[in-house]
Motif scaffolding. Structure first.
Motif, short mmCIF file in Angstrom:
data_model
loop_
_atom_site.label_atom_id
_atom_site.label_comp_id
_atom_site.label_asym_id
_atom_site.label_seq_id
_atom_site.Cartn_x
_atom_site.Cartn_y
_atom_site.Cartn_z
N GLY A 1 0.82 -1.20 0.00
CA GLY A 1 0.00 0.00 0.00
C GLY A 1 0.85 1.24 0.00
O GLY A 1 2.08 1.18 0.14
N THR A 2 0.21 2.37 -0.15
CA THR A 2 0.87 3.68 -0.15
C THR A 2 0.09 4.63 0.74
O THR A 2 -1.00 4.30 1.22
N GLY A 3 0.62 5.83 0.93
CA GLY A 3 -0.09 6.83 1.72
C GLY A 3 -1.41 7.24 1.10
O GLY A 3 -2.34 7.64 1.80
N GLN B 1 10.50 8.55 7.50
CA GLN B 1 11.34 8.69 6.30
C GLN B 1 10.54 8.58 5.01
O GLN B 1 11.12 8.24 3.97
N ALA B 2 9.26 8.86 5.02
CA ALA B 2 8.49 8.57 3.81
C ALA B 2 7.43 9.62 3.45
O ALA B 2 6.95 9.60 2.32
N TRP B 3 7.05 10.50 4.36
CA TRP B 3 5.94 11.42 4.05
C TRP B 3 6.26 12.33 2.88
O TRP B 3 5.37 12.77 2.14
N SER C 1 1.71 10.65 13.15
CA SER C 1 3.05 11.09 13.51
C SER C 1 3.98 10.90 12.32
O SER C 1 3.95 9.86 11.65
N LEU C 2 4.78 11.91 12.07
CA LEU C 2 5.74 11.90 10.96
C LEU C 2 7.14 12.03 11.54
O LEU C 2 7.38 12.88 12.41
N VAL C 3 8.06 11.19 11.07
CA VAL C 3 9.39 11.10 11.68
C VAL C 3 10.46 11.04 10.59
O VAL C 3 10.28 10.36 9.58
N TRP C 4 11.56 11.77 10.82
CA TRP C 4 12.73 11.68 9.95
C TRP C 4 14.00 11.62 10.79
O TRP C 4 14.17 12.43 11.71
N ASN C 5 14.87 10.67 10.47
CA ASN C 5 16.25 10.71 10.95
C ASN C 5 17.07 11.51 9.93
O ASN C 5 17.09 11.15 8.74
#
Length: 245
Positions: free
Chosen positions: A92-94, A111-113, A136-140
């Motif tokens: 699936g996708t967003g 890492q994907a939004w 929740s959106l997260v990035w390293n």
């Protein structure tokens, strides 16, 4: 964004499957403080959107919690199932999440939004979440305030067009409420081989012509051999917002 830029973004977004092994070896996990801030303790059903090889999924485990991973790449899903055979992973996708309405308490996207179309993804996430649920959106991101990391970043930019820095967070709007942000600084221990895998697993490196990619990796290896880093400093950038009741 021009048509050519859109084509390049689509090509980069679809590139990860061919480097799933390097992604698993080289990409960092997520710090516990960032995960705790992003996902409420009471969340019983949590969706990991764009789960990749399950780097974040592992940190989302909790007693009594059901996890569902959503990942578009077949290669990444295959690697995910090898690492986390007991966690359900679906294609699936967003913009198209194969889950029922109001079926999740929290949806996390790490890492994907920046790959999604928010105009379609925001209402789709809202459909899947229960009233009052959390997105929740997260990035390293590498901490370029450290000199050798800044040098690594310059090498990468000499060769490769990194994806847009636009997190598209400002395009998360109604029916979601205000977006909160919190950053977490930490360091991830890694070997030289793991650092090289981290570089090789970047979408904008995967899609380079072979000779140019090899030239880039040679320069990175020279930097690593000269500096001998034992860890990679990161800033984990976190955003959260809740669906209106």
């Amino acid at each position: 964004m021009t048509t050519a830029e859109e084509r390049q973004k689509h090509r980069q977004a679809g590139s990860f499957g061919v480097a799933a092994d390097a992604y698993e070896r080289g990409r960092p996990p997520y710090p516990p403080d960032a995960v705790a801030w992003s996902v409420p303790e009471h969340a019983r059903t949590v969706v990991d959107l764009g789960a990749g090889t399950g780097k974040l999924t592992r940190a989302l485990r909790a007693p009594g919690r059901e996890l569902v991973a959503v990942e578009p790449s077949a290669g990444m899903r295959e690697q995910f199932s090898r690492v986390l055979p007991d966690v359900r992973v679906v294609e699936g996708t967003g913009e198209s999440i194969p889950l029922p309405d109001s079926s999740a308490d929290t949806l996390v996207c790490a890492q994907a939004w920046h790959w999604v179309d928010p105009e379609r993804a925001v209402p789709e996430v809202a459909r899947v979440l229960r009233p009052g649920g959390r997105l929740s959106l997260v990035w390293n991101r590498r901490d370029v305030s450290v000199p050798w990391v800044a040098e690594l970043d310059r090498i990468l930019r000499d060769y490769a067009a990194a994806p847009t820095e636009d997190r598209q967070v400002e395009r998360v709007s109604a029916p979601f409420g205000p977006v909160e942000r919190q950053d977490f600084r930490w360091s991830h221990p890694l070997t030289v081989a793991e650092l090289m895998d981290m570089v090789a697993s970047r979408s904008y490196v995967i899609t380079l012509e072979p000779a140019r990619r090899e030239e880039l990796l040679t320069r990175v290896r020279a930097l690593v051999d000269a500096r001998r880093p034992a860890e990679m400093p990161y800033v984990t950038e976190c955003y959260r917002t809740e669906l209106a009741p």
